[in-house]
Scaffold this active site. Structure first.
Site, PDB file in Angstrom:
ATOM      1  CD  GLN A  54     -85.111 -57.403  13.163  1.00 33.16           C
ATOM      2  OE1 GLN A  54     -86.132 -57.911  13.638  1.00 33.16           O
ATOM      3  NE2 GLN A  54     -85.161 -56.450  12.255  1.00 33.16           N
ATOM      4  CB  CYS A  74     -85.544 -58.498  -8.558  1.00 35.33           C
ATOM      5  SG  CYS A  74     -84.591 -59.700  -9.456  1.00 35.33           S
TER       6      CYS A  74
HETATM    7  C1  LIG Z   1     -80.528 -55.702  12.749  1.00 39.08           C
HETATM    8  C2  LIG Z   1     -80.860 -54.285  12.431  1.00 39.08           C
HETATM    9  N1  LIG Z   1     -79.970 -53.315  12.696  1.00 39.08           N
HETATM   10  C3  LIG Z   1     -80.214 -52.031  12.423  1.00 39.08           C
HETATM   11  C4  LIG Z   1     -81.407 -51.623  11.876  1.00 39.08           C
HETATM   12  C5  LIG Z   1     -81.631 -50.159  11.600  1.00 39.08           C
HETATM   13  O1  LIG Z   1     -82.474 -49.584  12.544  1.00 39.08           O
HETATM   14  P1  LIG Z   1     -83.256 -48.225  12.197  1.00 39.08           P
HETATM   15  O2  LIG Z   1     -84.224 -48.573  11.137  1.00 39.08           O
HETATM   16  O3  LIG Z   1     -83.923 -47.840  13.481  1.00 39.08           O
HETATM   17  O4  LIG Z   1     -82.248 -47.227  11.771  1.00 39.08           O
HETATM   18  C6  LIG Z   1     -82.360 -52.602  11.568  1.00 39.08           C
HETATM   19  C7  LIG Z   1     -83.651 -52.290  10.921  1.00 39.08           C
HETATM   20  O5  LIG Z   1     -83.811 -51.637   9.938  1.00 39.08           O
HETATM   21  C8  LIG Z   1     -82.081 -53.959  11.851  1.00 39.08           C
HETATM   22  O6  LIG Z   1     -82.945 -54.926  11.558  1.00 39.08           O
HETATM   23  S1  FES Z   2     -84.243 -57.444 -11.561  1.00 40.38           S
HETATM   24 FE1  FES Z   2     -83.678 -59.171 -12.667  1.00 40.38          FE
HETATM   25  S2  FES Z   2     -84.690 -58.877 -14.528  1.00 40.38           S
HETATM   26 FE2  FES Z   2     -85.535 -57.415 -13.234  1.00 40.38          FE
END
Ligand SMILES: Cc1ncc(COP(=O)(O)O)c(C=O)c1O
Ligand code: FES
Lengths: 141, 396
Positions: free
Chosen positions: B179, B325
């Protein structure tokens, strides 16, 4: 933080335009249930006349499926006799919404149980609760 | 309807320049980089040029970069690779409770394999405490893995300080900088890291390609076996177009890093102040001053995040939530939980992560869209009690 679940058009309709939102002043019965799986909460209010559900309203803290379910269960309940209403199952509510994604089926339990709890509350207040449905009020799904 | 994409921490749209660089490879380069004939040698040259660009972006040497099939694989190669390579020296790993699942699940797997793992807690602001980390070090500690910046909150961790501790104690130090790339300056030397994970699709590059920086002299056991590719650390014929695209994306990302970061920070802060001026009872998740410039994570009291997302979606706006959710998981965000955010607030969290295409107009539109969505959901909520007159009631 992953993607959105796929909802049917009917679910989206009931989410964006929920029927019967809000409280009923001086309700005849109130049911509050929580979904222990996700922490969501539904509160359902009913007015009863001649052993039928004259009005039903809800307040829900929950996902799109929970809100749509709340809306649908109040629609299904209105006009039904208490015995008919208490028999409404979460599957019925879900199919009235053209189905829910499998991961969201548990959300429809809120609707079923809140309605049962509200009817139970009413029956208790009437002092005429039929023994068989007594447990449903406190049950969480 | 116009689409406003505010989920750049999930993935980013491929830049036109990157697509052009990749298309050029698909159209013109047909050799296998491992072949010794002229077609292979041409492919090899392009591969190595891609490697140089990725290395440059983090101040590494090209031979210290191993390409992988994405960020998740880079994290696994680092965590599992170090664990098995250094097993004879010890069996203890230190990481944090807020890592990406790629690191956390790899650690949980290693626990089953007999390693022991310390998951460092974080403060309410989402920060790892280097002092606590130092106290967790044992003679058997063979790996420290702490992410550069968190994907959900954007909180930037004290990597340089942790790097110093790791170096003093001679413990290999891995950081998932996926990130951070393109959003804050990264330097493997200044940060004092031995391994660093990177991913293409978070920097307007292609999905399914990533890299692991491995400092010279640090050993890593591969995850898979095969040929001699990537110095045996990641066997298999390379994803040449992906690597070239990743390289092009890295170069573009660091080129305008400062001005683009300033621009995004301003927009992000405008989003934040717009929301807090017009919507009461919103809480910021994460240290205000120590965040990626593009990220803000907010909890809207009394409502649930998925409902907010669905409401925004209707206006063409895409954002993310830490609510259980949406994710199909049973518990809300592990990151917010680790920060001590109450379950109901975690359920009401929304992450906005901005990027290159976003404009001030997008931000103002988003604030305008959000106000009625939150208002409507609150009116539906059993927890919400409208506040007396001035604050909520007569706003609209
Ligand atoms: C902090 C972090 N590490 C690892 C990943 C995984 O990377 P990738 O989607 O290229 O496998 C992500 C994103 O999905 C991420 O935000
Ligand atoms: S995920 Fe909580 S009621 Fe739907």
């Amino acid at each position: 933080m992953s993607g959105q679940t796929d909802y049917s058009e009917k679910v989206m309709d009931h989410f964006h335009h929920p029927r019967n939102v809000g409280k009923i002043e001086n309700p005849d019965g109130v049911g509050t249930v929580g979904n222990p799986v996700c922490g969501d909460v539904m509160k359902l209010y009913i007015k009863v006349a001649d052993d039928r559900i004259a009005d039903a309203r809800f307040q829900t803290f929950g996902c799109g499926a929970a809100i749509a379910t709340s809306s649908m269960v109040t629609e299904l309940a209105k006009g039904k006799t208490l015995d008919e209403a208490i028999a409404i199952s979460n599957k019925e509510v879900a199919s009235a919404l053209d189905g829910l994604p499998p991961a969201k089926m548990h959300c429809s339990m809120l609707g079923e149980e809140a309605l049962k709890a509200a009817i139970d509350d009413y029956r208790k207040k009437q002092g005429s609760a039929a023994g068989k449905s007594e447990e449903a009020g406190g049950r969480e799904g | 309807m116009k689409t406003i994409y505010l989920d750049h921490n999930a993935t980013t749209p491929l830049r036109a320049e990157v697509l052009a660089a990749m298309t050029e490879i698909y159209e013109n380069i047909s050799g296998n980089p491992s072949s010794v004939h002229f077609l292979g040698r041409t492919a090899r040259k392009r591969l190595e040029a891609g490697r140089e660009r990725v290395a440059e972006a983090v101040g590494a040497r090209p031979e210290e970069i191993v390409f992988t099939g994405g960020g998740t694989e880079a994290d696994n190669l680092a965590v599992q690779g170090i664990a098995y390579a250094y097993r004879s020296k010890g069996d203890h790993i230190i990481t944090s409770a807020i890592e990406h699942p790629a690191v956390l699940a790899a650690c949980r797997f290693l626990e089953k394999e007999g390693f022991s793992v310390t998951y460092l807690p974080v403060s309410r602001e989402g920060l790892v405490d280097p002092g606590e980390l130092e106290e967790a070090i044992r003679p058997a500690t063979i790996l420290i893995s702490v992410m550069t910046a968190n994907n959900e909150t954007g909180v930037i961790q004290p990597i340089t300080e942790i790097g110093r501790i790791a170096r003093d104690r001679k413990i290999p130090f891995h950081t998932d900088a996926i990130q951070g790339l393109g959003k804050i300056p990264l330097s493997v030397e200044e940060m004092g890291v031995d391994l660093m994970s990177l991913s293409g699709h978070k920097v307007y590059g292609p999905q399914g390609v990533g890299a692991l920086y491995i400092r010279k002299g640090v050993r890593v056991r591969p995850l898979t076996y095969g040929g001699h590719h990537e110095r045996g650390k990641r066997p298999g014929t390379e994803n040449l177009a992906g690597i070239v695209g990743f390289g092009a994306a890295c170069r573009l990302a660091v080129e305008n890093l400062e001005s683009e970061s300033d621009r995004l920070r301003l927009l992000r802060d405008q989003l934040c102040s717009g929301i807090s001026e017009r919507i009461p009872r919103v809480k910021l998740n994460g240290a205000p001053g120590l965040r990626l410039p593009n990220t803000v994570n907010l909890s809207f009291e009394y409502v649930e995040g998925e409902g907010i997302l669905l409401g925004l979606e209707e206006q063409g706006i895409a954002a993310a939530t830490g609510s259980a959710c949406t994710s199909g998981e049973l518990a809300p965000s592990h990151v917010l939980s680790a920060m001590g955010v109450e379950a109901a607030l975690a359920q009401g969290s929304v992450r906005f992560s901005l990027g290159r295409e976003n404009t001030l107009e997008d931000i103002l539109f988003t604030v305008d869209a959000l106000v009625p969505v939150v208002k409507r959901l609150r009116e539906m909520s059993p927890f919400f009690e409208p506040e007396p007159a001035e604050s909520q009631g007569d706003k609209r």
